[in-house]
Design an enzyme around this catalytic site. Structure first.
Site, PDB file in Angstrom:
ATOM      1  N   ASP A  23      38.914 -23.005 -36.993  1.00 57.54           N
ATOM      2  CA  ASP A  23      38.889 -21.719 -36.301  1.00 57.54           C
ATOM      3  C   ASP A  23      39.501 -21.933 -34.918  1.00 57.54           C
ATOM      4  O   ASP A  23      40.102 -22.981 -34.656  1.00 57.54           O
ATOM      5  CB  ASP A  23      37.476 -21.127 -36.261  1.00 57.54           C
ATOM      6  CG  ASP A  23      36.485 -21.968 -35.480  1.00 57.54           C
ATOM      7  OD1 ASP A  23      36.926 -22.793 -34.649  1.00 57.54           O
ATOM      8  OD2 ASP A  23      35.272 -21.807 -35.685  1.00 57.54           O
ATOM      9  N   ARG A  60      28.966 -29.742 -37.641  1.00 56.28           N
ATOM     10  CA  ARG A  60      29.503 -30.832 -36.802  1.00 56.28           C
ATOM     11  C   ARG A  60      28.442 -31.761 -36.189  1.00 56.28           C
ATOM     12  O   ARG A  60      28.621 -32.954 -36.163  1.00 56.28           O
ATOM     13  CB  ARG A  60      30.400 -30.278 -35.700  1.00 56.28           C
ATOM     14  CG  ARG A  60      31.639 -29.589 -36.269  1.00 56.28           C
ATOM     15  CD  ARG A  60      32.542 -29.073 -35.172  1.00 56.28           C
ATOM     16  NE  ARG A  60      33.741 -28.466 -35.720  1.00 56.28           N
ATOM     17  CZ  ARG A  60      33.843 -27.192 -36.062  1.00 56.28           C
ATOM     18  NH1 ARG A  60      32.810 -26.385 -35.927  1.00 56.28           N
ATOM     19  NH2 ARG A  60      34.962 -26.725 -36.572  1.00 56.28           N
ATOM     20  N   LYS A 172      37.614 -10.688 -43.230  1.00 54.58           N
ATOM     21  CA  LYS A 172      37.699 -11.088 -41.822  1.00 54.58           C
ATOM     22  C   LYS A 172      38.672 -12.240 -41.702  1.00 54.58           C
ATOM     23  O   LYS A 172      38.642 -13.156 -42.530  1.00 54.58           O
ATOM     24  CB  LYS A 172      36.317 -11.522 -41.327  1.00 54.58           C
ATOM     25  CG  LYS A 172      36.271 -11.761 -39.820  1.00 54.58           C
ATOM     26  CD  LYS A 172      34.833 -11.880 -39.326  1.00 54.58           C
ATOM     27  CE  LYS A 172      34.285 -13.267 -39.527  1.00 54.58           C
ATOM     28  NZ  LYS A 172      32.847 -13.341 -39.209  1.00 54.58           N
ATOM     29  N   LYS A 174      40.476 -15.141 -38.885  1.00 56.47           N
ATOM     30  CA  LYS A 174      40.296 -15.817 -37.602  1.00 56.47           C
ATOM     31  C   LYS A 174      41.484 -15.531 -36.693  1.00 56.47           C
ATOM     32  O   LYS A 174      42.634 -15.494 -37.165  1.00 56.47           O
ATOM     33  CB  LYS A 174      40.164 -17.328 -37.827  1.00 56.47           C
ATOM     34  CG  LYS A 174      38.931 -17.721 -38.634  1.00 56.47           C
ATOM     35  CD  LYS A 174      37.648 -17.414 -37.889  1.00 56.47           C
ATOM     36  CE  LYS A 174      36.438 -17.946 -38.637  1.00 56.47           C
ATOM     37  NZ  LYS A 174      35.192 -17.649 -37.918  1.00 56.47           N
ATOM     38  N   ASN A 205      36.111 -16.551 -32.180  1.00 57.19           N
ATOM     39  CA  ASN A 205      35.278 -17.741 -31.961  1.00 57.19           C
ATOM     40  C   ASN A 205      35.233 -18.178 -30.488  1.00 57.19           C
ATOM     41  O   ASN A 205      35.399 -19.364 -30.184  1.00 57.19           O
ATOM     42  CB  ASN A 205      35.713 -18.884 -32.887  1.00 57.19           C
ATOM     43  CG  ASN A 205      35.346 -18.595 -34.333  1.00 57.19           C
ATOM     44  OD1 ASN A 205      36.178 -18.101 -35.106  1.00 57.19           O
ATOM     45  ND2 ASN A 205      34.106 -18.841 -34.704  1.00 57.19           N
ATOM     46  N   GLU A 229      35.123  -9.944 -33.239  1.00 60.15           N
ATOM     47  CA  GLU A 229      33.955 -10.834 -33.154  1.00 60.15           C
ATOM     48  C   GLU A 229      34.174 -11.971 -32.152  1.00 60.15           C
ATOM     49  O   GLU A 229      35.260 -12.554 -32.103  1.00 60.15           O
ATOM     50  CB  GLU A 229      33.706 -11.399 -34.553  1.00 60.15           C
ATOM     51  CG  GLU A 229      32.524 -12.337 -34.659  1.00 60.15           C
ATOM     52  CD  GLU A 229      32.227 -12.676 -36.119  1.00 60.15           C
ATOM     53  OE1 GLU A 229      32.361 -11.786 -36.985  1.00 60.15           O
ATOM     54  OE2 GLU A 229      31.868 -13.835 -36.395  1.00 60.15           O
ATOM     55  N   GLU A 255      26.129 -14.938 -32.973  1.00 59.63           N
ATOM     56  CA  GLU A 255      25.881 -15.996 -33.955  1.00 59.63           C
ATOM     57  C   GLU A 255      25.525 -17.338 -33.322  1.00 59.63           C
ATOM     58  O   GLU A 255      24.827 -18.139 -33.932  1.00 59.63           O
ATOM     59  CB  GLU A 255      27.103 -16.182 -34.862  1.00 59.63           C
ATOM     60  CG  GLU A 255      28.336 -16.703 -34.135  1.00 59.63           C
ATOM     61  CD  GLU A 255      29.499 -17.000 -35.070  1.00 59.63           C
ATOM     62  OE1 GLU A 255      30.111 -16.036 -35.554  1.00 59.63           O
ATOM     63  OE2 GLU A 255      29.778 -18.178 -35.326  1.00 59.63           O
ATOM     64  N   HIS A 305      24.952 -13.562 -39.382  1.00 57.47           N
ATOM     65  CA  HIS A 305      26.027 -14.551 -39.490  1.00 57.47           C
ATOM     66  C   HIS A 305      25.748 -15.583 -40.588  1.00 57.47           C
ATOM     67  O   HIS A 305      24.662 -16.173 -40.629  1.00 57.47           O
ATOM     68  CB  HIS A 305      26.147 -15.268 -38.133  1.00 57.47           C
ATOM     69  CG  HIS A 305      26.955 -16.526 -38.171  1.00 57.47           C
ATOM     70  ND1 HIS A 305      26.402 -17.785 -38.089  1.00 57.47           N
ATOM     71  CD2 HIS A 305      28.297 -16.714 -38.302  1.00 57.47           C
ATOM     72  CE1 HIS A 305      27.361 -18.697 -38.147  1.00 57.47           C
ATOM     73  NE2 HIS A 305      28.516 -18.081 -38.278  1.00 57.47           N
ATOM     74  N   GLU A 325      27.837 -11.593 -44.422  1.00 55.35           N
ATOM     75  CA  GLU A 325      29.046 -12.425 -44.439  1.00 55.35           C
ATOM     76  C   GLU A 325      29.104 -13.252 -45.725  1.00 55.35           C
ATOM     77  O   GLU A 325      28.183 -14.023 -46.013  1.00 55.35           O
ATOM     78  CB  GLU A 325      29.012 -13.337 -43.200  1.00 55.35           C
ATOM     79  CG  GLU A 325      30.284 -14.123 -42.994  1.00 55.35           C
ATOM     80  CD  GLU A 325      30.363 -14.727 -41.593  1.00 55.35           C
ATOM     81  OE1 GLU A 325      29.303 -14.915 -40.959  1.00 55.35           O
ATOM     82  OE2 GLU A 325      31.490 -15.013 -41.142  1.00 55.35           O
TER      83      GLU A 325
HETATM   84 MG   LIG Z   1      32.005 -15.830 -36.360  1.00 58.38          MG
END
Ligand SMILES: [Mg+2]
Length: 376
Positions: A23, A60, A172, A174, A205, A229, A255, A305, A325
């Site tokens: 992202d 992560r 959606k 990115k 993001n 978003e 989120e 989210h 989502e």
């Molecule tokens: Mg998002």
């Protein structure tokens, strides 16, 4: 009428993604591509012979910390009445009060909280949505997993078509790349490909500053996006509020926030039109319900989210019809699959969340610990 917890088991998994995704946080060099989801599960059994399953997750980093915290406070569950979810939640919160009421600490408790709600609904013989009080049997759903930045635009278009043909109701993609013109080109290509009718969202993001976000927002005002978003840093509530005021396109965020006070600040400042809390990240279903009620009271939409497996129930039990989502990354962990048709996801009619961990998940398991009541 009372029951007691006899055993608690925590497990940690690393669930691989089919292929790594990027992202805007990767595009700006802040994060590495995402290749797996780390999951903390909690399984609770009771004297009455019932079982509850809950989970939390991280991307992560963070699940080892959640697991360590769960191991420290989890034993406190033994002997508690699992129906008293709020009381047990407070007990675990106080057991770990030194590390606060947000982030990894409450995300560890989240796995327990979800397990207790699952158990409570199973005891009632109801899907969780029905236990909470359902407004609808199907919830609108949009796909995110096909719209990441590493995918060439032709692949994004093909995945979008695939999603729509499989019954998903919106798409959606990115954005938030260092070159905004590239974002606008990809967005225009997807809009042209899907036509005017398909609901479309974008997600930056958190990678724009206030000016860039406003510029982008003005440039796409005519596209009729469902929302923009995370245009700004997740904690820039004032910036989001100004943007939401300045643009006709709804602003969505929330989120990344991991506590009730942080989410309530967005509501208090009217920082967004669509609040996007995340059950595992925000500390569980118990805090999520507080936030969702306040958001509804303030006239905001709530579109949870990720983690569709939990959120399908919560979206069904929320007064305003919003969006769940569709990201299928956690599906391999479970035996069950959600049914999607006509743009909507069906709330499972099985008791509780309606989930069980698949045998195949054993291959991704990294750690496990179990606590048992004496004589249990
Ligand atoms: Mg998002």
């Amino acid at each position: 009428m009372s029951d007691r917890v006899e055993s608690v088991r925590f497990r940690r998994y690393a669930v691989p993604l089919p292929s790594p995704v990027n992202d805007a946080k990767v595009a700006t060099g802040r994060q590495r591509p995402l290749s797996r989801i780390d999951v903390l599960t909690c399984e609770v059994t009771t004297a009455d012979g019932l079982g509850g399953l809950g989970f939390s997750y991280t991307t992560r980093a963070g699940t080892p910390a959640q697991y360590a915290h769960a191991k420290e406070v989890g034993e406190r569950l033994l002997g508690q009445d699992p129906s008293d979810v709020g009381k047990v939640y407070d007990l675990l919160l106080w057991a770990g009060a030194s590390v606060g009421r947000s982030g990894a600490a409450t995300q560890a408790i989240s796995a327990v909280d979800v397990a207790l709600w699952d158990l409570k609904a199973k005891r009632a013989g109801l899907p969780l949505a029905k236990l909470l009080g359902s407004f609808r049997d199907v919830v609108r759903t949009y796909n995110t997993s096909g719209g990441y930045l590493q995918a060439p635009i032709e692949e994004v278009k093909a995945r979008a078509t695939q999603s729509i043909e499989s019954g998903v109701g919106g798409i959606k993609i990115k954005v938030g790349q260092p070159d905004m013109r590239e974002d606008l080109r990809r967005l225009a290509a997807v809009r042209e490909h899907l036509g005017e009718e398909v609901p479309l969202m974008v997600d930056a993001n958190q990678q724009w500053d206030r000016h860039s976000a406003l510029r982008f927002g003005r440039a796409v005002e005519e596209l009729g996006l469902v929302w923009i978003e995370e245009p700004l840093d997740a904690y820039d509530a004032e910036g989001h509020a100004r943007l939401a005021d300045a643009l006709d396109t709804p602003i969505a965020t929330g989120e990344m926030l991991s506590s009730v006070p942080d989410l309530v600040r967005l509501i208090d400042l009217r920082a967004c039109d669509v609040l996007q809390p995340d059950v595992p990240r925000a500390g569980g279903i118990t805090p999520y319900l507080k936030v969702a009620a306040l958001a509804d009271h303030a006239g905001l939409q709530v579109a949870p989210h990720f983690v569709m497996e939990i959120h399908v129930h919560l979206a069904a039990a929320h007064p305003r019809d919003s969006w769940v989502e569709h990201i299928e990354w956690l599906s391999p962990l479970f035996n069950e699959r959600l049914t999607i048709e006509g743009g909507r996801m069906r709330v499972p009619d099985r008791p509780g969340l309606g989930l069980s961990v698949a045998d195949e998940a054993a291959a991704w398991r990294l750690d496990a610990v179990e606590f048992r009541a004496a004589g249990g």
